[in-house]
Design a protein around this motif. Structure first.
Motif, PDB file in Angstrom:
ATOM      1  N   LEU A   1      -5.689   0.940   6.030  1.00 56.92           N
ATOM      2  CA  LEU A   1      -6.203   2.452   5.950  1.00 56.92           C
ATOM      3  C   LEU A   1      -6.110   3.631   6.628  1.00 56.92           C
ATOM      4  O   LEU A   1      -6.674   4.614   6.134  1.00 56.92           O
TER       5      LEU A   1
ATOM      6  N   ARG B   1      -2.602   4.915   6.852  1.00 61.10           N
ATOM      7  CA  ARG B   1      -3.047   5.677   6.281  1.00 61.10           C
ATOM      8  C   ARG B   1      -3.482   7.080   6.346  1.00 61.10           C
ATOM      9  O   ARG B   1      -3.116   7.958   6.304  1.00 61.10           O
ATOM     10  N   MET B   2      -4.275   7.380   6.015  1.00 64.04           N
ATOM     11  CA  MET B   2      -4.444   8.565   6.376  1.00 64.04           C
ATOM     12  C   MET B   2      -4.300  10.120   7.656  1.00 64.04           C
ATOM     13  O   MET B   2      -4.297  10.791   6.915  1.00 64.04           O
TER      14      MET B   2
ATOM     15  N   VAL C   1       0.751  -1.172  -0.371  1.00 57.73           N
ATOM     16  CA  VAL C   1       0.072  -0.004   0.063  1.00 57.73           C
ATOM     17  C   VAL C   1       1.200   1.261  -0.381  1.00 57.73           C
ATOM     18  O   VAL C   1       1.970   1.584   1.040  1.00 57.73           O
ATOM     19  N   GLY C   2       0.762   1.813  -0.856  1.00 57.64           N
ATOM     20  CA  GLY C   2       2.143   3.471  -0.904  1.00 57.64           C
ATOM     21  C   GLY C   2       0.983   4.544  -0.147  1.00 57.64           C
ATOM     22  O   GLY C   2      -0.289   4.786   0.549  1.00 57.64           O
TER      23      GLY C   2
ATOM     24  N   ARG D   1       2.622   8.578   1.115  1.00 56.34           N
ATOM     25  CA  ARG D   1       3.281   9.405   0.877  1.00 56.34           C
ATOM     26  C   ARG D   1       3.832  10.138   2.324  1.00 56.34           C
ATOM     27  O   ARG D   1       3.322  10.985   2.273  1.00 56.34           O
TER      28      ARG D   1
ATOM     29  N   GLU E   1      -0.638   9.710   5.937  1.00 62.09           N
ATOM     30  CA  GLU E   1      -0.408  11.642   5.165  1.00 62.09           C
ATOM     31  C   GLU E   1      -0.566  12.650   5.270  1.00 62.09           C
ATOM     32  O   GLU E   1      -0.757  13.572   4.647  1.00 62.09           O
ATOM     33  N   ASN E   2      -1.413  12.578   6.518  1.00 61.19           N
ATOM     34  CA  ASN E   2      -1.349  14.237   7.517  1.00 61.19           C
ATOM     35  C   ASN E   2      -0.513  14.881   7.964  1.00 61.19           C
ATOM     36  O   ASN E   2      -0.854  16.021   8.650  1.00 61.19           O
TER      37      ASN E   2
END
Lengths: 284, 208
Positions: free
Chosen positions: A231, A234-235, A93-94, A96, A238-239
């Motif tokens: 997931l 993940r959110m 899973v990518g 950032r 990314e923040n």
């Protein structure tokens, strides 16, 4: 940032074995370098952009490679050889952000009630009790032990809330493994872990696995449980700002609950890790 | 009733939402969409030759396509006839129009998410640009609706059009698409997540 020796000398998982079935120079990005993976009659090989052949090994359900000719040995997980355990690999899973941030988030129990609400924690029980953190000097890895947390649904096999006991292990700057109380067997641990593929300094692919005793759920049921949890992370990941990991103490102040995070950052610094680290003077 | 489901799929989430809103008992059959690509397996192609999820099995029949399943469930199981307003042709026309729009959101915003999260090989810049074009249209529409006293896409009640558009708009951040520029969409998301029996899916950012 140039690649430091500690980062360069590691093995990295770059995918599950089935991901490379019949691959013909399939592109893979690792540590800001373009690599290719090829499958010749079932034998996987990895080449860099200059055509140089890299070392590979197949372990823990994944293909691993390294940019180094003399890598540090890949850490052992003897649980993979135990009978009756089920391995589910969740795919890449990518995310950032720096892979170092993903390790640190994985170690942090304080986020359970708020990010994994009603699964790994409940908002009524937000506190993290103190736990032990130690260095295994011989293997050069970090262990956090005696971690306890109230979890309404600790795993797909859980049938209700329980105080889950955890151990965390960081044997590699981009890998971390959680050992948690098995809900259906006494005196054994279930494993959940991340093999992180650092793509750029502030971007990564997270390959995760679960290695559990579970008589009830299908592999796909276990997969869905794991992917749903990740997931949610993940959110949050990314923040985070900055996307690289700040190691300068002037930047982020850890608290007691972050004892494992403090140990992790100290260990990275002691090993002079630089790639993927945010510099304080970049902040402005 | 059985839903062939993938936990990270926004299209499956549409069906999960309506099943919960209508309080319909059902079982879920977990599909290994990623990384196993089970939806492209021979066994699954027997169920849906298009190789797509979700699929709903009800009364021995298989229904495919998220929007079609929404229409089926609402028509058959919503006694109030508000989610699929068959008694109001003009509203029904608007609902059908936005169902088609939802498919365009899938081919743009969902594609960007597949690229960023699961590593799908596609033109992500084009996908994001397409999503922004659609979100501008949706944001303008929702703002106009508010001016006329309507909280929802097709009128004063939530319909399957709202359910069809919601997931991939609300999950857009997963694919690097900021919702910052769409204030009416943000307000609509806030209203949506406050619907009774709403369940959150990971990746949805609630603006508050």
């Amino acid at each position: 940032m140039t690649l430091d020796t500690f980062t360069r000398s590691q093995w990295y998982a770059i995918g599950r074995l089935p991901d490379f079935d019949g691959a013909e120079a399939k592109p893979v990005r690792l540590l800001s370098q373009d690599l290719t993976v090829s499958d010749k009659a079932g034998v996987l090989s990895v080449n860099d952009a200059d055509g140089r052949s890299l070392l590979t090994q197949i372990r823990y359900g994944h293909l691993w490679t390294t940019l180094s000719d003399t890598p540090r040995p890949l850490y052992d997980m003897p649980e993979f050889d135990e009978p009756d355990r089920r391995l589910v690999t969740a795919g890449g899973v990518g995310v950032r952000c720096s892979g170092l941030r993903c390790v640190e988030n994985f170690l942090d129990m304080a986020h359970f009630p708020f990010v994994h609400t009603d699964i790994l924690g409940v908002e009524e029980h937000p506190s993290v009790e103190s736990y032990d953190v130690s260095m295994d000097a011989e293997k050069d890895e970090i262990w956090a032990t005696k971690c306890k947390f109230f979890q309404p649904m600790a795993s797909a096999a859980a049938s209700g809330g329980q105080i889950t006991e955890y151990k965390y292990r960081v044997p590699h700057p981009y890998s971390t493994i959680l050992y948690k109380t098995c809900p259906i067997r006494d005196n054994v641990w279930d494993l959940v872990g991340l093999f992180i593929q650092p793509v750029e300094e502030d971007e990564c692919i997270v390959h995760s696995f679960i290695l559990v005793f579970d008589d009830e759920n299908t592999d796909t049921g276990l997969l869905h449980f794991q992917q749903n949890i990740f997931l949610q992370d993940r959110m949050i990941l990314e923040n985070q700002v900055p996307r690289k990991l700040p190691l300068d103490p002037r930047w982020e102040l850890p608290t007691r609950a972050d004892a494992s995070s403090i140990a992790y950052r100290r260990w990275l610094k002691a090993n002079e890790l630089q790639w993927g680290v945010a510099l304080f003077n970049e902040a402005a | 009733m059985k839903l062939y489901d993938y936990v990270l799929s926004g299209n499956c989430y549409k069906i999960r939402l309506l099943l919960d809103f209508l309080e319909l008992s059902h079982e879920k059959r977990a599909v290994d969409f990623f990384p196993g690509r089970e939806h492209k397996s021979d066994e699954f192609l027997q169920i849906n030759p298009l190789g797509q999820i979700p699929v709903l099995e009800d009364d021995g029949a298989y229904i495919r396509d998220a929007q079609a399943i929404l229409v089926y469930l609402a028509s058959r199981y919503d006694p109030t006839a508000t989610w699929w307003p068959v008694n109001d042709p003009s509203e029904l026309g608007r609902v059908a129009q936005w169902l088609a729009f939802a498919d365009s959101i899938t081919s743009t915003a969902s594609a960007a998410r597949l690229h960023d999260v699961l590593g799908y090989d596609l033109d992500v810049a084009q996908a994001r640009a397409g999503a922004h074009r659609l979100f501008r249209i949706l944001d303008d529409h929702l703002a106009n609706q508010e001016l006329q006293g309507f909280n929802w896409i097709a009128g004063s009640n939530p319909t399957v059009a709202d359910i069809a558009c919601f997931p991939y708009v609300a999950l857009a951040g997963d694919g690097g698409i900021e919702l910052f520029y769409y204030p009416a969409i943000q307000r609509w998301i806030r209203r949506f997540v406050n619907l009774p029996r709403f369940k959150l899916m990971p990746g949805i950012n609630i603006f508050d």
